[in-house]
Enzyme design. Sequence first.
Site, mmCIF file in Angstrom:
data_model
loop_
_atom_site.group_PDB
_atom_site.id
_atom_site.type_symbol
_atom_site.label_atom_id
_atom_site.label_comp_id
_atom_site.label_asym_id
_atom_site.label_seq_id
_atom_site.Cartn_x
_atom_site.Cartn_y
_atom_site.Cartn_z
ATOM 1 N N ASP A 116 4.981 -2.497 -1.547
ATOM 2 C CA ASP A 116 4.850 -1.037 -1.605
ATOM 3 C C ASP A 116 6.499 -0.580 -1.624
ATOM 4 O O ASP A 116 6.936 -0.598 -0.534
ATOM 5 C CB ASP A 116 4.256 -0.793 -0.506
ATOM 6 N N ASP A 314 5.970 5.094 -7.750
ATOM 7 C CA ASP A 314 5.355 4.505 -6.786
ATOM 8 C C ASP A 314 4.528 3.170 -7.264
ATOM 9 O O ASP A 314 3.830 3.604 -8.411
ATOM 10 C CB ASP A 314 4.247 5.406 -5.978
#
Length: 434
Positions: A116, A314
């Site tokens: 992440d 992201d």
Amino acid sequence: MAALLLLSLLALFFWQQPSAAAALNCGGADEGASTLQVIHVNSPCSPLRPKTPLSWEDSVLQMQADDKSRLQFLSTLVAGRSIVPVASGRAVTQNPTYIVRVKIGTPAQQLLVALDTSNDVAWIPCTACIGCSAATFDPAKSSSFKPLRCGSPQCAQVPNPSCGGKSCGFNTTYGSSSISAGLAQDNITLATDSVRGYTFGCVQKTTGSSFPAQGLLGLGRGPLSLMSQTTSLYQSTFSYCLPSYKSVNFAGSLRLGPNSQPKKIKTTQLLKNPRRSSLYYVNLLAIRVGRKVVAIPPSAFAFDPNTGAGTVFDSGTVYTILVKPAYVAVRDEVRRRMRGAAVTSLGGFDTCYSGPISVPTITFMFSGMNVTLPQENFVIRSSAGTTNCLAMAAAPDGAVNSALNVIASFQQQNHRILIDGPNSKLGVARETCS
Ligand SMILES: *[C@@H]1O[C@H](CO)[C@@H](O)[C@H](O)[C@H]1NC(C)=O
Ligand SMILES: *[C@@H]1O[C@H](CO)[C@@H](O)[C@H](O)[C@H]1NC(C)=O
Ligand SMILES: *[C@@H]1O[C@H](CO)[C@@H](O)[C@H](O)[C@H]1NC(C)=O
């Protein structure tokens, strides 16, 4: 009609290839020093893949639902703000879609953690965790495990620390999940590198369904992220290549540190936004559909440290999300090229056709870097190739984070994304890693 369309979209990608695992080397040899194998959570090699493979359309809808809670999570990163997420009606699985293998403790215990890039703290499900899956880390079996005290400097860096007892605890939210964890340290091994006294959240309780099954490795920019904790080893530098969803041979890579990073790579300046200090902001200037730069008001891309608005890369969002005026301009140009062909929708995708989409490329024009994407990065296609959707979406109306554009993993796959911390650059290069 919609049902018919959905039926016609059945089965593509790995969901229909459960037997492919046998043909793969799932033993998962990492690629050598400081390089970890990256696999898709639904890959035949992933023990975390759904037991019953989802149909193609279900998985598309699932990922769209996950993106919604992801966007909500990204919005909670606005400093000082904690938003209790609205639980989704759907049973969603985890948000982050790519996993890597790490080892924690002495002797080492192995976990498949989600990668992440927008989160700082690593979260590891610990023994007796309520609401976690079966695979957990057992601190009692590690001789190098240490809970962190309340007064430790790290404790001041987590959201909402609680100092009731002697050791530091915190509560936070992640997508549709809430998380209760104790802050702790232990050694972590990444490929062949060992990091001593790595600080992470030892998760004791989680609710909701966004929490990744075996925890999460935070590669964000904040003080408790992996990069901030290993500056002498990795010099705030890493790169990753996410494998294509379509490929059966699903291993990409995560390379940590400045060694063996691409030397020739297009880059753009990384921007730091104090409102969302974990995120990798860049300056998106314009978007080209084919050769045409579409008309988008500059305010759609404006970087604003006061609100957190801007554009980020992201790894945990699947489909690129653009603020409405930007998305509408891109979509309208795609539709214009289709010269009145009947347009249909699939969940949140509003520009689908029962035939090929006649736009060869879409280019994101960043300051100093144009990234031209081939169709594989912006058109999602059913197995028969008969239905094709523009794989991007508009940010929801009225969302607190409606001013955030997110360059997501579908758009990044088969590219190497380089984060060069010391020079504050983000690089992008085509690389077939699947
Ligand atoms: C783990 O950490 C301890 C100190 O907490 C250290 O003595 C030990 O060598 C470390 N193990 C590895 C494999 O690095
Ligand atoms: C975190 O949540 C737990 C219950 O899950 C509660 O006991 C604890 O007081 C909370 N801590 C903070 C800092 O809110
Ligand atoms: C990006 O493409 C545009 C043409 O559409 C060009 O004018 C510009 O110089 C390019 N930028 C870079 C950094 O190559």
